[in-house]
Design a protein around this motif. Structure first.
Motif, short mmCIF file in Angstrom:
data_model
loop_
_atom_site.label_atom_id
_atom_site.label_comp_id
_atom_site.label_asym_id
_atom_site.label_seq_id
_atom_site.Cartn_x
_atom_site.Cartn_y
_atom_site.Cartn_z
N PRO A 1 0.82 -1.22 0.00
CA PRO A 1 0.00 0.00 0.00
C PRO A 1 0.85 1.27 0.00
N LEU A 2 1.95 1.26 0.74
CA LEU A 2 2.83 2.42 0.75
C LEU A 2 3.42 2.67 -0.64
N TYR A 3 3.88 1.58 -1.25
CA TYR A 3 4.44 1.71 -2.60
C TYR A 3 3.38 2.21 -3.57
N ASN A 4 2.18 1.70 -3.42
CA ASN A 4 1.08 2.10 -4.31
C ASN A 4 0.76 3.58 -4.16
N ILE A 5 0.71 4.05 -2.95
CA ILE A 5 0.45 5.48 -2.73
C ILE A 5 1.58 6.31 -3.33
N LEU A 6 2.78 5.83 -3.20
CA LEU A 6 3.94 6.58 -3.71
C LEU A 6 3.95 6.66 -5.24
N GLN A 7 3.15 5.82 -5.89
CA GLN A 7 3.07 5.88 -7.35
C GLN A 7 2.09 6.93 -7.84
#
Ligand SMILES: [Ca+2]
Length: 400
Positions: free
Chosen positions: A263-269
């Motif tokens: 989820p963190l990686y996804n938000i960072l995209q």
């Protein structure tokens, strides 16, 4: 006048055949035989008849002879003509045969010459074709080898990409709808649309990994819009967990939690760049913070490698040491210390190097200082690695 035959005498036998006598009787003898006068007259007639027959026979014989001679002559002429014709035919035949032999020889020579030329041309052509075929074969072999190498490399790349994509798609998910794309982190949603708390701090609904999830938004600092992805506040949640739990997240959104690396990686995209803020509080009521103008984590294939730079704040920089490191858990040692499993040794999960200057997922020790292997929730540049902080909150916001 008597004929020669009369003088020599001719007599008829009983069968009226003409009989020649070599010594005819003398006339006195005949005339003196008066007693036989009738017989003499009859004999004379017979003789006349015989003469006529004889003449006739002579004529016939002469005619026959003439015819015979004429026939012979005719045959002779014919034979002569035949001979002449035969000679001419022979000569013509010989000439023809000679001409035919000459023509045949000429044709045979021409055929032989043509045959030799064709064979020579075929040998030359065959040699050229063999050379061309050999050349093409070599080129094909080279192309095949190149193609095989290229195909093999391509298949490896595709396989790698497929593995990464599959892992990423499994772990990350994809945002599809307009609504999903709009509500992806706290800076994109109305601060009055909170589900609990208030417009300054509270739980909001966003879309993470294609699913509605609750996040905790902090609008109390600056312009607000901070999305909180980690909190430590009371030690109620165990943070000494394995990789899959750190990948997917755990805990309580209003209490202690880790949002999850995916989820963190996804938000960072969802934005070009993000900034990071870390709020800290010790057991004496002191508060410090550290901000980083650039924060990012890599894809799953990089083990979520940390990028953190552009520090500012009051807690000093305890994250620069970990910049560029992979995220290690106790069951996934990708740290920078080959002889130690840093996550296991320091009872946490972090971008360990050898091993840490910060350990915010460590054990929530309530008595300070703790003396056990620097395994507390520590920020080394403020209270040192043997001090477990009372409160920690990590949050991100897109750079504007
Ligand atoms: Ca290690």
């Amino acid at each position: 006048m008597q004929s020669r035959q009369e003088s020599e005498g001719v007599y008829m036998n009983e069968k009226d055949d003409v009989v020649f006598q070599s010594k005819p009787m003398p006339p006195e003898t005949q005339s003196s035989n008066s007693g036989k006068h009738q017989l003499t007259t009859s004999t004379q007639n017979d003789r006349d008849v015989a003469r006529k027959k004889y003449k006739f026979n002579v004529i016939i014989s002469m005619v026959v002879a003439f015819v015979f001679i004429a026939t012979l002559a005719l045959f002779g002429v014919q034979a002569n003509w035949a001979s002449v014709n035969n000679n001419q035919n022979i000569e013509l035949k010989e000439n023809t045969e000679s001409a035919m032999r000459t023509s045949e020889k000429t044709h045979l020579d021409m055929i032989q010459e043509l045959k030799e030329k064709i064979e020579s041309a075929m040998r030359t052509s065959e040699n050229n074709h063999l050379d061309m075929i050999q050349d093409i074969r070599h080129q094909l072999q080279n192309m095949t080898r190149s193609s095989e190498r290229y195909h093999s490399a391509l298949m490896r790349n595709i396989s790698d990409l497929a593995n990464v994509d599959d892992r990423q798609s499994r772990e990350i998910g994809i945002l599809h709808t307009e609504q999903e794309r709009k509500k992806v982190e706290c800076s994109k949603i109305d601060r009055y649309a909170f589900k609990s708390g208030n417009e300054s701090r509270g739980v909001f609904e966003i879309y993470v990994s294609r699913q509605k999830v609750d996040v905790y938004c902090d609008h109390s600092i600056g312009a607000g819009g901070w999305t909180v992805f980690q909190r430590r506040m009371d030690g109620s949640v165990d943070f000494f967990r394995n990789r899959s739990e750190y990948v997917n997240g755990f805990g309580s959104i209003t209490g202690e939690f880790w949002i999850g690396l995916i989820p963190l990686y996804n938000i960072l995209q969802t934005a070009e760049t993000f900034q990071l803020r870390i709020d800290l509080e010790d057991w004496d009521g002191g508060k410090r913070f550290a901000e980083y103008s650039r924060f990012d984590i890599g894809s799953p294939s990089t083990d979520y490698t940390l990028t953190a730079s552009g520090y500012s704040g009051t807690a000093a920089d305890s994250l620069a040491y970990h910049n560029g490191m992979r995220f290690s858990t106790k069951d996934h040692d990708v740290d920078g210390e080959s002889n130690v499993n840093c996550a296991d040794h320091h009872k946490g999960a972090w971008w360990y190097k050898a091993c840490h200057w910060s350990n915010l997922n460590g054990i929530y020790h309530k008595v300070q200082p703790h003396l056990s292997n620097s395994d507390g929730t520590s920020w080394g540049s403020w209270r040192g690695s043997l001090y477990s902080l009372k409160f920690v909150e990590m949050k991100i916001r897109p750079n504007t």
